[in-house]
Design an enzyme around this catalytic site. Sequence first.
Site, mmCIF file in Angstrom:
data_model
loop_
_atom_site.group_PDB
_atom_site.id
_atom_site.type_symbol
_atom_site.label_atom_id
_atom_site.label_comp_id
_atom_site.label_asym_id
_atom_site.label_seq_id
_atom_site.Cartn_x
_atom_site.Cartn_y
_atom_site.Cartn_z
ATOM 1 N N HIS A 45 0.758 -1.353 0.204
ATOM 2 C CA HIS A 45 0.059 0.071 -0.026
ATOM 3 C C HIS A 45 0.732 1.261 0.003
ATOM 4 O O HIS A 45 0.188 2.376 0.366
ATOM 5 C CB HIS A 45 -1.000 0.041 1.100
ATOM 6 C CG HIS A 45 -1.978 -0.927 1.201
ATOM 7 N ND1 HIS A 45 -2.452 -1.765 2.277
ATOM 8 C CD2 HIS A 45 -2.600 -1.603 0.002
ATOM 9 C CE1 HIS A 45 -3.168 -2.791 1.770
ATOM 10 N NE2 HIS A 45 -3.481 -2.390 0.530
ATOM 11 N N HIS A 46 2.117 1.157 -0.433
ATOM 12 C CA HIS A 46 2.940 2.316 -0.324
ATOM 13 C C HIS A 46 2.241 3.444 -1.413
ATOM 14 O O HIS A 46 2.719 4.540 -1.304
ATOM 15 C CB HIS A 46 4.561 1.838 -0.709
ATOM 16 C CG HIS A 46 4.786 1.673 -2.071
ATOM 17 N ND1 HIS A 46 4.121 0.245 -2.761
ATOM 18 C CD2 HIS A 46 5.264 2.211 -3.117
ATOM 19 C CE1 HIS A 46 4.731 0.276 -3.849
ATOM 20 N NE2 HIS A 46 5.085 1.642 -4.215
ATOM 21 N N LYS A 89 -2.884 -2.483 -7.778
ATOM 22 C CA LYS A 89 -3.055 -2.700 -9.111
ATOM 23 C C LYS A 89 -2.732 -4.180 -9.631
ATOM 24 O O LYS A 89 -1.346 -4.540 -9.294
ATOM 25 C CB LYS A 89 -2.434 -1.562 -9.860
ATOM 26 C CG LYS A 89 -2.736 -1.941 -11.567
ATOM 27 C CD LYS A 89 -4.151 -1.100 -11.976
ATOM 28 C CE LYS A 89 -4.453 -1.160 -13.203
ATOM 29 N NZ LYS A 89 -5.436 -2.568 -13.277
ATOM 30 N N LYS A 114 7.180 -4.574 -10.400
ATOM 31 C CA LYS A 114 7.173 -3.980 -11.711
ATOM 32 C C LYS A 114 6.667 -2.693 -11.943
ATOM 33 O O LYS A 114 7.257 -1.828 -12.681
ATOM 34 C CB LYS A 114 5.856 -4.933 -12.379
ATOM 35 C CG LYS A 114 5.932 -5.071 -13.861
ATOM 36 C CD LYS A 114 4.526 -5.780 -14.380
ATOM 37 C CE LYS A 114 4.424 -7.288 -13.774
ATOM 38 N NZ LYS A 114 3.261 -7.870 -14.515
ATOM 39 N N LYS A 138 -3.086 -8.661 -6.741
ATOM 40 C CA LYS A 138 -3.443 -9.822 -7.805
ATOM 41 C C LYS A 138 -4.761 -10.467 -7.316
ATOM 42 O O LYS A 138 -5.045 -10.623 -6.022
ATOM 43 C CB LYS A 138 -1.992 -10.655 -8.159
ATOM 44 C CG LYS A 138 -2.362 -11.704 -9.179
ATOM 45 C CD LYS A 138 -2.011 -10.859 -10.391
ATOM 46 C CE LYS A 138 -1.346 -11.265 -11.514
ATOM 47 N NZ LYS A 138 -0.934 -10.682 -12.283
#
Length: 467
Positions: free
Chosen positions: A63-64, A69, A93, A105
């Site tokens: 959550h930085h 996503k 990534k 994910k």
Amino acid sequence: MSDYKFFEQVNRAFDKAAAYTKFESGLLEQMKACNDVLHISFPIERDDGSIEVIQGWRVEHSHHKLPTKGGIRYAMEVNEDETMALAALMTYKCAVVNVPFGGAKGGIKIDRNNYSERELERITRRYTFQLMKKNFIGPGTDVPAPDYGTGAREMGWIMDTYRQMSTEIDAEGCVTGKPLSQGGIRGRTEATGRGVFFGVQEACFNKEDMKSIGLDEGVEGKTFVVQGLGNVGYHAAKNMVDAGAIMVGVAEIDGSIYSESGIELDKLMDYKKETGGVSGFEGTQTLKDSSSVLETECDILIPAALENQLNEKNAKRIKAKIIGEAANGPTTSEAHEIIKNRGALIIPDNYLNAGGVTVSYFEWLKNIQHVRFGRMGKRFEEDSYKRILSVIETVSDRKFTDKELKFLAKGGGEAELVDAGLKDTMVNSYNEINELRKIHDVDLRTAAFVNAINKLGEIYEQMGIFP
Ligand code: GLU
């Protein structure tokens, strides 16, 4: 391989790279940890009226940055460990390609071929509903996208379900990879494969690096093998062929084929549609199983299917000089060492397949801005170019043809801007990690992790630990 632990594999690569960074071990542990892991079991009604319980996951790794996503995968191999590993890869990534998201994910453990379209719709909508209930989806919290076994159709169902139950003005930005008519963006479908191509091409443009592995500069004339002709594999192969590379081998679920003189991609796609596989395709040699072709002679090998494809069993027999990791986690850490020590260049997944999430970022921006890229500037740009060209005509006494004018005065519409943004991202990021590779005398995977850890570490150091 039942003892295969994907998340551990990702962390092993992380640890190797962490040694080249300056962060304290507690902070590194925080970077590696999966912040939220959601496992859900929910019932759906089959077409025959029976009830089936479905298993699904969503993992928010970091959550930085928000939103988090990452794609949603439909496959029988889906499990918690895999989803955690893939979520972690998304974090690294995104950092490597400067996409301002945390990683996430999702996955549903089903074989999509066993369900009708209506059943898949019910599964997708119910899964979305469960994510909403737990606050695991939303334009500012967590934004899914397609992955193995899902595509624009599923993303459309997710968006519709979310929008029906939300009053948010930015509801369309709750998921990316949607159909164009539902807030999608031009170029998203092709993006991962095209990004793979831009990355491989950039590597091949580096004369010095190519020389060190015994290859000439450029993609043209190079032979390649692709594993998996799904969305990513197909578009990667198509871009390679269009740039003059020769596709000599293809691996698919049913088997693998090889032809030294090259395989025609579009004809093969028609054949695959007709027969359901690639085995027996005219003018090619069908090999004994679906993985044999990975071991054939070629310049570039592009694994574009699932994880754990190049492992300690086959690594010694892999002959390609470049491995372009289009899939997530195709090479185990043991195989990585074997292939690297043979002198091959491995272009890692945590950089190479980032084209998908890069264009997802553009789609999300489009959704929260509520305007298509180029909508306001395209005509203005074209008119400006036309004015410049008309001055040139006056001073040079040379009239441009209509065709020349059309080409020279073209403004950037959505498709052109997305493509330019994707190329810029892939090219710049490659050079960033390649530079780090040389500075630390490491491989590209380690360099990409060093790059990601440095970016994450800086953010964590600045924000501190709350409370
Ligand atoms: N599933 C893709 C990936 O693994 C895309 C993720 C996204 O667009 O959010 O990178």
